[in-house]
Design a protein around this motif. Structure first.
Motif, PDB file in Angstrom:
ATOM      1  N   ARG A  32      -2.448   1.525  13.367  1.00 47.98           N
ATOM      2  CA  ARG A  32      -1.075   1.000  13.411  1.00 47.98           C
ATOM      3  C   ARG A  32      -0.920  -0.220  12.507  1.00 47.98           C
ATOM      4  N   GLN A  33      -1.932  -1.097  12.495  1.00 47.10           N
ATOM      5  CA  GLN A  33      -1.865  -2.288  11.650  1.00 47.10           C
ATOM      6  C   GLN A  33      -1.886  -1.932  10.169  1.00 47.10           C
ATOM      7  N   LEU A  34      -2.625  -0.877   9.800  1.00 42.26           N
ATOM      8  CA  LEU A  34      -2.678  -0.451   8.404  1.00 42.26           C
ATOM      9  C   LEU A  34      -1.327   0.086   7.930  1.00 42.26           C
ATOM     10  N   VAL A  35      -0.661   0.835   8.798  1.00 44.10           N
ATOM     11  CA  VAL A  35       0.598   1.475   8.406  1.00 44.10           C
ATOM     12  C   VAL A  35       1.778   0.516   8.544  1.00 44.10           C
ATOM     13  N   LEU A  36       1.623  -0.574   9.301  1.00 44.72           N
ATOM     14  CA  LEU A  36       2.732  -1.497   9.533  1.00 44.72           C
ATOM     15  C   LEU A  36       3.337  -2.041   8.228  1.00 44.72           C
ATOM     16  N   VAL A  49     -10.906   1.560   4.093  1.00 44.60           N
ATOM     17  CA  VAL A  49      -9.738   2.429   3.914  1.00 44.60           C
ATOM     18  C   VAL A  49      -8.751   1.721   3.000  1.00 44.60           C
ATOM     19  N   LEU A  50      -8.229   2.463   2.017  1.00 44.75           N
ATOM     20  CA  LEU A  50      -7.226   1.931   1.101  1.00 44.75           C
ATOM     21  C   LEU A  50      -5.978   2.793   1.184  1.00 44.75           C
ATOM     22  N   LEU A  51      -4.864   2.168   1.521  1.00 43.47           N
ATOM     23  CA  LEU A  51      -3.566   2.837   1.535  1.00 43.47           C
ATOM     24  C   LEU A  51      -2.740   2.299   0.367  1.00 43.47           C
ATOM     25  N   SER A  52      -2.101   3.195  -0.347  1.00 45.45           N
ATOM     26  CA  SER A  52      -1.177   2.754  -1.395  1.00 45.45           C
ATOM     27  C   SER A  52       0.132   3.517  -1.239  1.00 45.45           C
ATOM     28  N   MET A  53       1.238   2.831  -1.513  1.00 39.16           N
ATOM     29  CA  MET A  53       2.553   3.450  -1.403  1.00 39.16           C
ATOM     30  C   MET A  53       3.390   3.046  -2.627  1.00 39.16           C
ATOM     31  N   TYR A  54       3.824   4.051  -3.355  1.00 35.45           N
ATOM     32  CA  TYR A  54       4.699   3.835  -4.508  1.00 35.45           C
ATOM     33  C   TYR A  54       6.121   4.212  -4.088  1.00 35.45           C
ATOM     34  N   VAL A  55       7.062   3.292  -4.302  1.00 32.88           N
ATOM     35  CA  VAL A  55       8.449   3.494  -3.872  1.00 32.88           C
ATOM     36  C   VAL A  55       9.374   3.310  -5.070  1.00 32.88           C
ATOM     37  N   ARG A  56      10.333   4.230  -5.180  1.00 30.65           N
ATOM     38  CA  ARG A  56      11.387   4.096  -6.187  1.00 30.65           C
ATOM     39  C   ARG A  56      12.716   3.982  -5.438  1.00 30.65           C
ATOM     40  N   CYS A  57      13.410   2.867  -5.630  1.00 25.99           N
ATOM     41  CA  CYS A  57      14.651   2.633  -4.904  1.00 25.99           C
ATOM     42  C   CYS A  57      15.484   1.587  -5.655  1.00 25.99           C
ATOM     43  N   PRO A  73      -2.866 -10.215   5.450  1.00 27.31           N
ATOM     44  CA  PRO A  73      -4.222  -9.978   4.939  1.00 27.31           C
ATOM     45  C   PRO A  73      -4.388  -8.533   4.467  1.00 27.31           C
ATOM     46  N   GLY A  74      -5.027  -8.384   3.313  1.00 21.32           N
ATOM     47  CA  GLY A  74      -5.312  -7.050   2.780  1.00 21.32           C
ATOM     48  C   GLY A  74      -4.168  -6.414   2.047  1.00 21.32           C
ATOM     49  N   CYS A  75      -3.021  -7.107   1.902  1.00 18.08           N
ATOM     50  CA  CYS A  75      -1.838  -6.520   1.260  1.00 18.08           C
ATOM     51  C   CYS A  75      -1.660  -7.084  -0.153  1.00 18.08           C
ATOM     52  N   ALA A  76      -1.233  -6.204  -1.056  1.00 18.60           N
ATOM     53  CA  ALA A  76      -0.893  -6.621  -2.421  1.00 18.60           C
ATOM     54  C   ALA A  76       0.331  -5.828  -2.854  1.00 18.60           C
ATOM     55  N   VAL A  77       1.377  -6.530  -3.342  1.00 24.30           N
ATOM     56  CA  VAL A  77       2.621  -5.895  -3.761  1.00 24.30           C
ATOM     57  C   VAL A  77       2.809  -6.129  -5.253  1.00 24.30           C
ATOM     58  N   THR A  78       3.079  -5.040  -5.985  1.00 26.36           N
ATOM     59  CA  THR A  78       3.329  -5.130  -7.419  1.00 26.36           C
ATOM     60  C   THR A  78       4.695  -4.532  -7.710  1.00 26.36           C
ATOM     61  N   ILE A  79       5.587  -5.315  -8.318  1.00 27.48           N
ATOM     62  CA  ILE A  79       6.906  -4.825  -8.725  1.00 27.48           C
ATOM     63  C   ILE A  79       6.813  -4.460 -10.201  1.00 27.48           C
ATOM     64  N   THR A  80       6.863  -3.146 -10.500  1.00 27.43           N
ATOM     65  CA  THR A  80       6.666  -2.690 -11.884  1.00 27.43           C
ATOM     66  C   THR A  80       7.923  -2.865 -12.725  1.00 27.43           C
ATOM     67  N   ASN A 124      13.330  -1.241 -10.254  1.00 31.81           N
ATOM     68  CA  ASN A 124      13.568  -0.170  -9.286  1.00 31.81           C
ATOM     69  C   ASN A 124      12.282   0.435  -8.723  1.00 31.81           C
ATOM     70  N   GLU A 125      11.125  -0.094  -9.069  1.00 33.01           N
ATOM     71  CA  GLU A 125       9.864   0.510  -8.638  1.00 33.01           C
ATOM     72  C   GLU A 125       8.940  -0.556  -8.063  1.00 33.01           C
ATOM     73  N   MET A 126       8.171  -0.142  -7.053  1.00 33.68           N
ATOM     74  CA  MET A 126       7.275  -1.087  -6.388  1.00 33.68           C
ATOM     75  C   MET A 126       6.025  -0.347  -5.926  1.00 33.68           C
ATOM     76  N   LEU A 127       4.869  -1.025  -6.003  1.00 34.60           N
ATOM     77  CA  LEU A 127       3.591  -0.468  -5.549  1.00 34.60           C
ATOM     78  C   LEU A 127       3.016  -1.399  -4.494  1.00 34.60           C
ATOM     79  N   LEU A 128       2.709  -0.843  -3.322  1.00 35.13           N
ATOM     80  CA  LEU A 128       2.134  -1.610  -2.213  1.00 35.13           C
ATOM     81  C   LEU A 128       0.735  -1.066  -1.934  1.00 35.13           C
ATOM     82  N   ARG A 129      -0.246  -1.991  -1.867  1.00 28.39           N
ATOM     83  CA  ARG A 129      -1.625  -1.601  -1.542  1.00 28.39           C
ATOM     84  C   ARG A 129      -2.043  -2.335  -0.268  1.00 28.39           C
ATOM     85  N   VAL A 130      -2.594  -1.573   0.678  1.00 27.88           N
ATOM     86  CA  VAL A 130      -3.084  -2.141   1.937  1.00 27.88           C
ATOM     87  C   VAL A 130      -4.534  -1.706   2.108  1.00 27.88           C
TER      88      VAL A 130
END
Length: 740
Positions: A665-669, A695-703, A720-727, A730-736
């Motif tokens: 749950r904490q990883l997906v939060l 475990v590495l989760l990444s989420m690419y969002v276009r909005c 902790p463990g989060c990194a956000v990159t705004i490309t 309109n695009e964003m990459l989140l790594r957990v």
């Protein structure tokens, strides 16, 4: 287990009857200083009989009756083998043989047989003692009356062990029932997985083709593919089909559905079970689908053998990448997983510009799903209670013998009487301490063991040499029962070694005080009787401990299977619901395409096809790790936003380590926080990777970004463990990433 315990009891009974008899015979014939003609004959005959029985070890009621008859003949001669009336209360060969014979009967037979044999042996021994001149009454000899205590104790112990074995057998029965339910659940899971694989091999390809290039797809081709997809979906076996099918014929029919040239070589007739034939032909169909879609091949060769086949094409090939191959649902699930479901495997080899080879293998003999296994939650506790009861029984014997010795002190009038009383009190204290430790170890055992071991040598030093092994030496034969109580929870090897070492020490002290042949013979008789009886009690402890461990292992495995079964049941229910929902939508959609009432060129049709294809791709990504807690959290997240307006890709690679629910749950939060700030999103891609326990989760969002989106990004930077990159705008990459 009950059957094996009864067989073990029968083997043990032979040893208990004949090892003491043979030992007594050797001691009497070689060490005993006073021998009589009758004693020599009786001892020689029982020694020969015991040696022959130990060599043959034949088991039946007839041989048990003959053994009992031989023992009766031997103990009737007791009067001729006792040195004098004064020596009658001391150890003797007939006493040792009679005592262990009673124990062996109680171990091997039912209680009423054991009591009958005890009565006969008691009468024979009483008759033998009655011929000793000057002996007031055989009833005055405690060792004769002790036969009944031996019988009762052994009968009770036998019942405890059989009860423990029955509990273990009950646990095994419950486990086997759980295993059957587990195999049924596994079969359902395989069937459901096959449903999704079939959708991937058929409808998914058609939907992807329409959604991505509907304006250039020929309507007749779409109609034909839709009809073929509907037909193949209906061919999915239920798993209940019986009999065999010709695998060569099934593969030949599969090959006929493709436009390119396929050269089928090898076996011309090969019978396999119905479901295995379906699985192999379905995996072959998916491999040929890949050739048709990606390889641009002009020729394909299929080499078919009894336990495998190889599909080779002359297409463009690709660079082999284990991670890429593992992430492709078509290869991982529709080919490799299918073969593994029937005990086989598959491998893919490719080289750019050369082509691709798919090797499939399967066992020559397919196992049935109805395999039987050879081999109650309260079972472990029941066996533990039986274990404690055995300890209480041994403690009762030790306390009884100590109490009897205390009561007889005034009549025996030993030298240093008060010293004997102090030693008896010490023995009683050690026994009671061991009694406390039976339920739960709270007192240190080894200091008590040392104290108990020293009681016998100390008491021997207080007794005159000429009566060293008569009634006044109560400790020599009794202290072993207290040791058994104290050593009950120790390893059986340690307990036996301690008992043997202490017996050797006590015997050496006695022989040092009275270095005579009579003393050596008496030590031999007691060794044949008392020490073997005490060692046998430890052996019973081992049997009960084995039953307890067996019940514990069975119970643990059953608990694990029940937990897995419940997880699988929930997953199956959810899978069935999702499959029904999507298949009820896709099949009518394909039907409209097949009969021409819907056109692949229609933008609304193409949008619907993309939506269905996205949903299928997400489910395919989940399939390999469906029961994992992280997959369930991601599934809940994507279902919350699945309105058809957002295109979604999901890639969950195998190898993600097991995680606690709260960790998932904490990883997906952070992903949930970002999605709430990015609504509505036009495109979403989530990837989950396990690497070296992390475990590495990444989420690419276009909005379309807003102030809310930027606030969420700033907030996530602090977690902790989060990194956000705004490309871009309109695009964003989140790594957990897990912080460990």
């Amino acid at each position: 287990m009950r059957t094996s315990v009864l067989a073990e009891a029968a083997r043990l009974a032979i040893l208990l009857r004949h090892v003491p008899s043979l030992t007594v015979a050797v001691v009497y014939l070689t060490v005993e200083p006073i021998r009589t003609p009758v004693g020599l004959i009786a001892t020689t005959l029982i020694g020969i009989w015991s040696a022959w029985r130990l060599a043959t070890r034949w088991r039946s009621w007839t041989w048990t009756a003959l053994d009992l008859a031989v023992v009766q003949a031997f103990v009737i001669c007791t009067g001729t083998m006792i040195r004098s009336a004064e020596a009658a209360p001391g150890p003797s060969g007939p006493q040792s043989v009679a005592g262990l014979t009673i124990v062996s009967l109680a171990v091997e037979t039912r209680a009423y047989v054991a009591f009958l044999g005890t009565g006969i042996t008691y009468a024979s021994l009483w008759y033998g003692y009655s011929y000793i001149a000057g002996l007031a009454s055989p009833f005055s000899i405690f060792s004769v009356n002790f036969l009944w205590i031996q019988c009762v104790l052994t009968v009770v112990v036998r019942q405890l062990i059989l009860r423990a074995a029955t509990i273990a057998d009950s646990a095994l029965t419950l486990l086997n029932e759980t295993r059957v339910a587990q195999r049924v659940a596994a079969a359902r899971t395989r069937y459901q997985a096959e449903q999704w694989r079939l959708l991937h091999d058929t409808a998914a390809g058609t939907l992807q083709s329409i959604g991505n290039s509907g304006d250039v797809v020929d309507a007749a081709t779409v109609a034909e593919e839709s009809r073929r997809d509907i037909w193949q979906i209906k061919q999915l076996p239920t798993g209940r089909e019986e009999g065999s099918v010709d695998l060569v014929e099934r593969i030949r029919k599969t090959c006929a559905k493709f436009a390119f040239e396929i050269d089928l070589r090898g076996s011309t007739h090969l019978l396999v079970p119905h479901f295995a034939g379906y699985v192999i032909s379905a995996a072959t169909r998916e491999a040929l689908n890949n050739v048709e879609r990606h390889a641009a091949a002009t020729r394909v060769i299929i080499e078919l053998e009894a336990n495998g086949l190889t599909i080779t094409d002359d297409g463009v090939g690709f660079t082999e990448d284990a991670q890429l191959i593992g992430s492709r649902f078509g290869i991982r699930q529709s080919i490799i997983a299918r073969l593994r479901d029937i005990g086989g495997d598959a491998k893919v080899h490719s080289e750019p510009g050369i082509g691709t080879a798919v090797q499939m293998s399967w066992p020559l003999n397919f196992a049935s799903d109805d395999r039987s296994t050879s081999d109650d939650d309260d079972a472990v506790f029941d066996v533990e209670r039986l274990f404690r009861r055995l300890g209480y029984g041994i403690a009762t014997v030790a306390i009884t013998l100590t109490f009897v010795a205390l009561v007889r002190i005034p009549s025996l009038r030993p030298v240093h009487a008060w010293s004997h009383i102090v030693l008896l009190a010490a023995m009683m204290a050690c026994t009671l301490a061991g009694l406390v430790n039976i339920r739960r170890p709270v007192l240190p055992s080894w200091p008590l063991v040392v104290a108990t071991v020293l009681i016998s040598p100390i008491q021997s030093l207080l007794i005159p040499a000429h009566v060293i092994l008569l009634n006044t030496n109560w400790a020599y034969g009794n202290y072993g029962w207290t040791l058994n109580v104290l050593l009950l929870r120790q390893r059986i090897e340690t307990a036996v070694a301690t008992l043997a070492a202490s017996w050797v020490l006590a015997s050496l002290v006695i022989l040092a005080i009275s270095p005579k042949l009579e003393t050596l013979a008496d030590v031999g008789y007691l060794t044949a009787g008392v020490i073997l009886m005490q060692a046998m009690a430890l052996y019973f402890v081992r049997l009960l401990r084995t039953a307890a461990h067996r019940a514990q292992d069975l119970n643990n495995e059953r608990s694990r299977l029940l937990e897995e079964q419940e997880i699988r049941r929930v997953a199956q229910t959810d899978f069935a619901r999702r499959y029904k929902t999507i298949s009820d939508s896709i099949t009518p959609f394909l039907q409209k395409l097949s009969d021409g009432t819907a056109s692949a060129r229609d933008p609304a049709v193409r949008r619907t096809a993309r939506m269905f294809n996205d949903r299928l791709r997400r489910i395919f990504a989940e399939l390999n790790t469906y029961e994992h807690g992280l997959t369930q959290e991601i599934r809940d997240l994507t279902e919350d936003i699945d309105t058809g307006d957002t295109r979604m890709d999901l890639c969950i690679l195998p190898g993600i380590p097991d995680l606690e629910s709260e960790v998932c749950r904490q990883l997906v939060l952070p992903l949930r926080i970002m999605l709430e700030a990015c609504t509505p999103a036009t495109y979403l891609r989530i990837t989950a990777i396990g690497d070296r326990g992390r475990v590495l989760l990444s989420m690419y969002v276009r909005c379309t970004f807003s102030a809310k989106t930027r606030q969420a990004a700033d907030r996530l930077h602090t977690l902790p463990g989060c990194a956000v990159t705004i490309t871009n705008e309109n695009e964003m990459l989140l790594r957990v990433e897990t912080p460990w």
